[in-house]
Design a protein around this motif. Structure first.
Motif, PDB file in Angstrom:
ATOM      1  N   GLY A   1      17.320  42.560 120.149  1.00 24.81           N
ATOM      2  CA  GLY A   1      17.636  42.436 121.569  1.00 24.81           C
ATOM      3  C   GLY A   1      17.068  41.170 122.176  1.00 24.81           C
ATOM      4  O   GLY A   1      17.066  41.007 123.389  1.00 24.81           O
TER       5      GLY A   1
ATOM      6  N   ASP B   1      10.187  43.067 122.791  1.00 25.85           N
ATOM      7  CA  ASP B   1      11.586  43.097 122.366  1.00 25.85           C
ATOM      8  C   ASP B   1      11.680  43.590 120.931  1.00 25.85           C
ATOM      9  O   ASP B   1      10.673  43.992 120.329  1.00 25.85           O
ATOM     10  CB  ASP B   1      12.238  41.718 122.512  1.00 25.85           C
ATOM     11  CG  ASP B   1      13.654  41.819 123.051  1.00 25.85           C
ATOM     12  OD1 ASP B   1      14.400  42.681 122.548  1.00 25.85           O
ATOM     13  OD2 ASP B   1      14.017  41.043 123.953  1.00 25.85           O
TER      14      ASP B   1
ATOM     15  N   CYS C   1      15.822  37.479 123.523  1.00 24.01           N
ATOM     16  CA  CYS C   1      16.301  36.380 124.357  1.00 24.01           C
ATOM     17  C   CYS C   1      15.519  35.130 123.968  1.00 24.01           C
ATOM     18  O   CYS C   1      14.348  35.218 123.602  1.00 24.01           O
ATOM     19  CB  CYS C   1      16.083  36.673 125.836  1.00 24.01           C
ATOM     20  SG  CYS C   1      16.965  38.123 126.443  1.00 24.01           S
TER      21      CYS C   1
ATOM     22  N   THR D   1      23.946  34.484 120.343  1.00 22.41           N
ATOM     23  CA  THR D   1      23.054  35.159 121.271  1.00 22.41           C
ATOM     24  C   THR D   1      23.590  35.058 122.689  1.00 22.41           C
ATOM     25  O   THR D   1      24.298  34.111 123.036  1.00 22.41           O
ATOM     26  CB  THR D   1      21.632  34.580 121.202  1.00 22.41           C
ATOM     27  OG1 THR D   1      20.763  35.347 122.039  1.00 22.41           O
ATOM     28  CG2 THR D   1      21.594  33.128 121.655  1.00 22.41           C
TER      29      THR D   1
ATOM     30  N   SER E   1      21.757  45.172 120.178  1.00 18.97           N
ATOM     31  CA  SER E   1      21.804  44.503 121.481  1.00 18.97           C
ATOM     32  C   SER E   1      22.197  45.445 122.612  1.00 18.97           C
ATOM     33  O   SER E   1      22.224  45.043 123.774  1.00 18.97           O
ATOM     34  CB  SER E   1      22.826  43.354 121.428  1.00 18.97           C
ATOM     35  OG  SER E   1      24.149  43.847 121.260  1.00 18.97           O
TER      36      SER E   1
ATOM     37  N   ASN F   1      13.461  43.150 116.866  1.00 19.44           N
ATOM     38  CA  ASN F   1      14.102  42.314 115.851  1.00 19.44           C
ATOM     39  C   ASN F   1      13.917  42.964 114.484  1.00 19.44           C
ATOM     40  O   ASN F   1      12.860  43.503 114.178  1.00 19.44           O
ATOM     41  CB  ASN F   1      13.500  40.905 115.830  1.00 19.44           C
ATOM     42  CG  ASN F   1      14.136  40.040 114.757  1.00 19.44           C
ATOM     43  OD1 ASN F   1      15.321  39.736 114.818  1.00 19.44           O
ATOM     44  ND2 ASN F   1      13.359  39.633 113.757  1.00 19.44           N
TER      45      ASN F   1
ATOM     46  N   HIS G   1      27.281  39.880 124.389  1.00 22.66           N
ATOM     47  CA  HIS G   1      25.882  40.272 124.488  1.00 22.66           C
ATOM     48  C   HIS G   1      25.232  40.421 123.111  1.00 22.66           C
ATOM     49  O   HIS G   1      24.100  40.883 122.986  1.00 22.66           O
ATOM     50  CB  HIS G   1      25.806  41.604 125.259  1.00 22.66           C
ATOM     51  CG  HIS G   1      24.477  41.913 125.831  1.00 22.66           C
ATOM     52  ND1 HIS G   1      23.702  42.985 125.422  1.00 22.66           N
ATOM     53  CD2 HIS G   1      23.751  41.297 126.795  1.00 22.66           C
ATOM     54  CE1 HIS G   1      22.584  43.019 126.102  1.00 22.66           C
ATOM     55  NE2 HIS G   1      22.568  42.017 126.944  1.00 22.66           N
ATOM     56  N   LYS G   2      25.927  40.005 122.065  1.00 23.64           N
ATOM     57  CA  LYS G   2      25.430  40.185 120.693  1.00 23.64           C
ATOM     58  C   LYS G   2      24.288  39.224 120.368  1.00 23.64           C
ATOM     59  O   LYS G   2      24.199  38.130 120.932  1.00 23.64           O
ATOM     60  CB  LYS G   2      26.571  39.970 119.697  1.00 23.64           C
ATOM     61  CG  LYS G   2      27.718  40.951 119.860  1.00 23.64           C
ATOM     62  CD  LYS G   2      28.839  40.678 118.867  1.00 23.64           C
ATOM     63  CE  LYS G   2      29.984  41.665 119.047  1.00 23.64           C
ATOM     64  NZ  LYS G   2      31.076  41.462 118.076  1.00 23.64           N
ATOM     65  N   ARG G   3      23.435  39.662 119.435  1.00 21.92           N
ATOM     66  CA  ARG G   3      22.365  38.815 118.903  1.00 21.92           C
ATOM     67  C   ARG G   3      22.404  38.889 117.381  1.00 21.92           C
ATOM     68  O   ARG G   3      22.284  39.972 116.805  1.00 21.92           O
ATOM     69  CB  ARG G   3      20.993  39.299 119.366  1.00 21.92           C
ATOM     70  CG  ARG G   3      20.525  38.750 120.708  1.00 21.92           C
ATOM     71  CD  ARG G   3      21.014  39.543 121.847  1.00 21.92           C
ATOM     72  NE  ARG G   3      20.233  39.239 123.052  1.00 21.92           N
ATOM     73  CZ  ARG G   3      20.502  39.725 124.241  1.00 21.92           C
ATOM     74  NH1 ARG G   3      21.537  40.538 124.411  1.00 21.92           N
ATOM     75  NH2 ARG G   3      19.751  39.426 125.295  1.00 21.92           N
TER      76      ARG G   3
ATOM     77  N   SER H   1      26.782  47.446 129.305  1.00 25.01           N
ATOM     78  CA  SER H   1      26.785  47.360 127.843  1.00 25.01           C
ATOM     79  C   SER H   1      27.713  48.391 127.213  1.00 25.01           C
ATOM     80  O   SER H   1      28.444  48.093 126.266  1.00 25.01           O
ATOM     81  CB  SER H   1      25.367  47.553 127.294  1.00 25.01           C
ATOM     82  OG  SER H   1      24.646  46.343 127.273  1.00 25.01           O
TER      83      SER H   1
ATOM     84  N   LYS I   1      15.975  47.262 122.325  1.00 23.63           N
ATOM     85  CA  LYS I   1      17.067  48.223 122.283  1.00 23.63           C
ATOM     86  C   LYS I   1      17.018  48.913 120.915  1.00 23.63           C
ATOM     87  O   LYS I   1      17.608  48.455 119.938  1.00 23.63           O
ATOM     88  CB  LYS I   1      18.426  47.540 122.462  1.00 23.63           C
ATOM     89  CG  LYS I   1      18.546  46.702 123.756  1.00 23.63           C
ATOM     90  CD  LYS I   1      18.251  45.257 123.493  1.00 23.63           C
ATOM     91  CE  LYS I   1      18.751  44.303 124.559  1.00 23.63           C
ATOM     92  NZ  LYS I   1      18.502  44.570 125.920  1.00 23.63           N
TER      93      LYS I   1
ATOM     94  N   GLU J   1      28.964  44.073 121.912  1.00 27.09           N
ATOM     95  CA  GLU J   1      27.620  44.395 121.445  1.00 27.09           C
ATOM     96  C   GLU J   1      27.603  44.514 119.925  1.00 27.09           C
ATOM     97  O   GLU J   1      28.649  44.691 119.285  1.00 27.09           O
ATOM     98  CB  GLU J   1      27.148  45.723 122.042  1.00 27.09           C
ATOM     99  CG  GLU J   1      27.209  45.808 123.564  1.00 27.09           C
ATOM    100  CD  GLU J   1      26.102  45.054 124.260  1.00 27.09           C
ATOM    101  OE1 GLU J   1      25.186  44.554 123.566  1.00 27.09           O
ATOM    102  OE2 GLU J   1      26.139  44.980 125.500  1.00 27.09           O
TER     103      GLU J   1
END
Length: 357
Positions: free
Chosen positions: A121, A133, A123, A30, A290, A135, A106-108, A297, A278, A303
């Protein structure tokens, strides 16, 4: 199916629950991980799993997790057996520095036992707890395999100063009846902006609708040009942005695009809550990942995300969008033209440097 758009606090609880249910291995990658009450709670869950023999590996961006690096909590986690690595160190003399403030990871992704993967996206920190956000949890073996390979590649690359990232020279977007999920990534290197070029391809082929949900919107000329072409073809286009973000300059940069988009009857909705998701819809294809729709980005960051063609997911996204409409205000073109001279001046000034935002 769970909502894709949720409060970040609910998403973090989902991620922690997934960690707690892990039996063999936890992989976390993350950008943003803060050393506050939320971050400490997440670290406690990771430490608890190592005590039960679960292998835990984390890759954080050195900028996004700068509060954790070198802290007492980090040392405790490492001592407990949590493997922690940082991407693109901020110290310029470090071998792990990539010689640029850009090139952020910037990847998750959260991979549990190579059986499920969470992408979005999100945090991890108290600052973002009340944000909206995104998921998505996926158990598709193809996505898990590619996400795992991508993580191993990033983890290996993090330990080197070189910019010779091992990326696919060609990425073929293909979603068919027996292949409904496709993991994708992009890197700030030649022929490696795979998500961006897939966006262009999907905008060009869209016939019915395009929905873009993003916190930061500085998309560049080509993306805007393709959206205008799509609108001329009769595609219904909606863009959802937060009214205000945590970066005022980026807010102003986003507004430099409003006049042209509104003139073409592209509908812009400003959410009263901080929208950090995102998510994009191109007819029957959904992207969750992400990628912000800004130059940082699109050009300079690493990403990831997943393209999905699934009727159930599409229905859920439309339901999530209906919720966004209740918390958003659609920008009226006539009213927009009446904005103050001061706002117009700020847009002109920021417009000079928006290519770097």
């Amino acid at each position: 199916m769970k909502p894709i758009l949720q409060k970040t606090s609910a998403i973090v609880d989902t991620l922690i629950s997934a960690v707690q249910n892990a039996e063999r291995e936890v992989i976390l990658q993350t950008f943003y991980f803060d050393n506050d009450i939320v971050g400490k709670k997440f670290l406690e869950a990771l430490i608890h799993k190592t005590a039960h023999g679960v292998k835990v590996t984390c890759l954080f961006d050195a900028l996004g997790a700068r509060g954790l690096s070198g802290s007492k909590e980090e040392k405790q986690a490492i001592a407990a057996g949590v493997h922690i690595e940082y991407f693109n160190w901020l110290t310029p003399w470090s071998i792990r520095n990539k010689r640029s403030w850009f090139f952020r990871n910037h990847k998750r992704v959260l991979i549990i036992d190579e059986k499920s993967v969470h992408i979005g996206g999100w945090c991890i920190g108290k600052k973002s707890s009340d944000w909206i956000d995104s998921n998505i949890e996926i158990t598709n073996p193809h996505v898990i395999h590619r996400a795992l390979a991508d993580f191993k590649n990033m983890h290996k690359f993090a330990k080197k100063r070189t910019l010779k990232f091992q990326h696919e020279k060609r990425f073929t977007y293909s979603l068919e009846a027996d292949h409904t999920h496709q993991y994708a990534y992009q890197a700030p290197l030649l022929r490696a902006r795979h998500i961006y070029y897939t966006y262009i391809k999907l905008i060009k082929s869209a016939n019915k609708e395009i929905v873009l949900i993003a916190p930061y919107f500085v998309p560049g000329r080509r993306l805007v040009r393709e959206m205008l072409k799509a609108k001329r073809r009769g595609v219904d286009i909606h863009i959802y942005l937060p009214k205000y973000t945590d970066y005022r300059t980026v807010d102003i940069a986003a507004r430099t695009f409003f006049t042209k988009l509104l003139r073409y009857n592209i509908r812009i909705h400003l959410c009263s809550e901080m929208l950090h998701a995102k998510v994009s819809v191109f007819d029957d294809t959904v992207f969750v990942g992400s990628l912000n729709l800004d130059n940082v980005s699109l050009r300079y960051n690493f990403e990831n995300g997943v393209f999905v063609r699934d009727a159930g997911l599409l229905t859920q996204i439309h339901a999530d969008v209906e919720y966004l409409k209740t918390t958003s205000m659609q920008v009226d073109y006539t009213e927009w033209q009446r904005r103050s001279w001061w706002d117009k001046l700020l847009e002109r000034i920021v417009g000079v440097v928006k290519g770097l935002l």
